[in-house]
Motif scaffolding. Structure first.
Motif, mmCIF file in Angstrom:
data_model
loop_
_atom_site.group_PDB
_atom_site.id
_atom_site.type_symbol
_atom_site.label_atom_id
_atom_site.label_comp_id
_atom_site.label_asym_id
_atom_site.label_seq_id
_atom_site.Cartn_x
_atom_site.Cartn_y
_atom_site.Cartn_z
ATOM 1 N N THR A 193 0.820 -1.210 0.000
ATOM 2 C CA THR A 193 0.000 0.000 0.000
ATOM 3 C C THR A 193 0.852 1.257 0.000
ATOM 4 O O THR A 193 1.822 1.358 0.758
ATOM 5 C CB THR A 193 -0.915 0.020 1.243
ATOM 6 O OG1 THR A 193 -1.806 -1.102 1.201
ATOM 7 C CG2 THR A 193 -1.733 1.302 1.325
ATOM 8 N N ALA A 194 0.470 2.199 -0.855
ATOM 9 C CA ALA A 194 1.039 3.542 -0.833
ATOM 10 C C ALA A 194 -0.062 4.512 -0.428
ATOM 11 O O ALA A 194 -1.092 4.609 -1.097
ATOM 12 C CB ALA A 194 1.611 3.915 -2.195
ATOM 13 N N ILE A 195 0.144 5.212 0.681
ATOM 14 C CA ILE A 195 -0.793 6.230 1.156
ATOM 15 C C ILE A 195 -0.313 7.570 0.632
ATOM 16 O O ILE A 195 0.787 8.021 0.972
ATOM 17 C CB ILE A 195 -0.867 6.223 2.692
ATOM 18 C CG1 ILE A 195 -1.377 4.864 3.197
ATOM 19 C CG2 ILE A 195 -1.762 7.348 3.189
ATOM 20 C CD1 ILE A 195 -1.239 4.666 4.696
ATOM 21 N N VAL A 196 -1.127 8.204 -0.201
ATOM 22 C CA VAL A 196 -0.696 9.405 -0.919
ATOM 23 C C VAL A 196 -1.447 10.617 -0.383
ATOM 24 O O VAL A 196 -2.678 10.628 -0.317
ATOM 25 C CB VAL A 196 -0.956 9.267 -2.440
ATOM 26 C CG1 VAL A 196 -0.351 10.446 -3.187
ATOM 27 C CG2 VAL A 196 -0.400 7.944 -2.965
ATOM 28 N N MET A 197 -0.687 11.657 -0.014
ATOM 29 C CA MET A 197 -1.282 12.888 0.517
ATOM 30 C C MET A 197 -0.704 14.099 -0.204
ATOM 31 O O MET A 197 0.472 14.098 -0.591
ATOM 32 C CB MET A 197 -1.015 12.991 2.023
ATOM 33 C CG MET A 197 -1.785 11.955 2.834
ATOM 34 S SD MET A 197 -1.272 11.920 4.569
ATOM 35 C CE MET A 197 0.334 11.149 4.374
ATOM 36 N N GLY A 198 -1.552 15.118 -0.353
ATOM 37 C CA GLY A 198 -1.126 16.342 -1.013
ATOM 38 C C GLY A 198 -0.963 17.477 -0.027
ATOM 39 O O GLY A 198 -0.869 17.271 1.186
ATOM 40 N N THR A 199 -0.942 18.676 -0.556
ATOM 41 C CA THR A 199 -0.796 19.851 0.299
ATOM 42 C C THR A 199 -2.092 20.132 1.041
ATOM 43 O O THR A 199 -3.182 19.751 0.601
ATOM 44 C CB THR A 199 -0.430 21.092 -0.532
ATOM 45 O OG1 THR A 199 -1.523 21.412 -1.411
ATOM 46 C CG2 THR A 199 0.817 20.845 -1.358
ATOM 47 N N GLU A 200 -1.980 20.808 2.175
ATOM 48 C CA GLU A 200 -3.164 21.144 2.954
ATOM 49 C C GLU A 200 -4.044 22.164 2.234
ATOM 50 O O GLU A 200 -5.254 22.190 2.423
ATOM 51 C CB GLU A 200 -2.742 21.672 4.320
ATOM 52 C CG GLU A 200 -2.030 20.637 5.179
ATOM 53 C CD GLU A 200 -1.342 21.253 6.381
ATOM 54 O OE1 GLU A 200 -1.925 22.194 6.962
ATOM 55 O OE2 GLU A 200 -0.238 20.805 6.731
ATOM 56 N N SER A 201 -3.442 22.974 1.392
ATOM 57 C CA SER A 201 -4.203 24.046 0.751
ATOM 58 C C SER A 201 -4.933 23.591 -0.506
ATOM 59 O O SER A 201 -6.103 23.919 -0.727
ATOM 60 C CB SER A 201 -3.270 25.213 0.402
ATOM 61 O OG SER A 201 -2.203 24.762 -0.422
#
Length: 269
Positions: free
Chosen positions: A208-216
């Protein structure tokens, strides 16, 4: 060890240290970076990095023999240490270290790995905090999808308290990362509010790869389209986002719980 204490701010070694702390271009050009603090240096050495030389302030730190006696070591005055240290509150010890190349091809992954992917991380301190979380959850890698990211930024090293050396970390483009994950049959879970399932209803027991971006701005479309599933953390208040390191902790430790066999997952929700 030097018999004399470096006390001049104009000393060439002092000038180079300041450049290494302040300029990513200097770090790239020389292949060197600076690590502050005994704990961070110990993690760095344990990870197989080569120390070029060591600087310490006798008024702040009693030098021990935890490094090779062949490592060139220099004593500096408190005024010089204040100049060369990124943060004056460190223990009075810093090292100049040879950088390593961090590439996707060099990642050594186990079966069914857990990977954190960050797209366009905004602040080195945030990345450092995510690395601490990744170390605590025993994640197998952190991939930063922004080729301009400087993994040897002094704020990143300090905020990670050395986790940059304990967790494999790579910087690359999103396109390269997606191709790598697909080639290794690692499912891509993107953290997003739109068109998503609750994270605890999603099976994370396979690779599994958990992918997150910027908060904005969140993730770009390339990740949304590449995802095998979209997941979200329930937001019960009036705000619609968490700090990226907090989100990483919630999602990573859900993967830990599932892999320990303590949670039944309804992956059809």
């Amino acid at each position: 060890m030097s018999d004399n204490v470096i006390s001049s701010l104009q000393n060439p070694r002092v000038k180079q240290l300041v450049l290494l702390q302040q300029k990513s271009s200097e770090r790239r050009k020389t292949g060197l970076f600076v690590v502050e603090g005994q704990r961070e240096i110990a993690h760095c050495v344990e990870a197989g990095y080569e120390v070029e030389n060591l600087f310490y302030c006798p008024q702040m730190y009693s030098l021990t023999s935890h490094l090779s006696p062949l490592t060139p070591t220099y004593a500096v005055s408190p005024q010089v240490y204040e100049k060369i240290a990124y943060r004056g509150s460190t223990e009075g010890l810093l090292a100049v270290v040879h950088a390593k190349d961090h590439t996707l091809d060099g990642l050594q992954l186990p079966d069914n790995p857990v990977i954190v992917v960050l797209e366009s991380v905004e602040k080195p301190g945030n990345l450092g905090a995510v690395l601490r979380t990744a170390d605590a959850a025993h994640a197998d890698a952190v991939i930063v999808c922004d080729p301009l990211t400087d993994l040897y930024n002094p704020n990143l090293i300090r905020s990670s308290i050395g986790a940059i050396f304990t967790v494999p970390c790579v910087a690359c483009t999103s396109e390269a990362c997606i191709a790598f994950l697909k080639a290794h049959h690692i499912q891509i879970l993107t953290a997003q509010l739109q068109d998503s399932h609750l994270y605890y209803d999603t099976d994370m027991r396979r690779g599994t790869a958990i992918v997150m971006g910027t908060e904005s701005t969140g993730l770009t479309d390339i990740w949304r389209q590449a995802a095998d599933a979209h997941i979200r953390i329930p937001m019960l208040g009036r705000l619609d986002s968490l700090n990226v390191s907090v989100s990483a902790a919630i999602l990573l430790f859900e993967a830990v719980r599932q892999r320990e066999g303590k949670v039944k997952v309804n992956s059809e929700k």
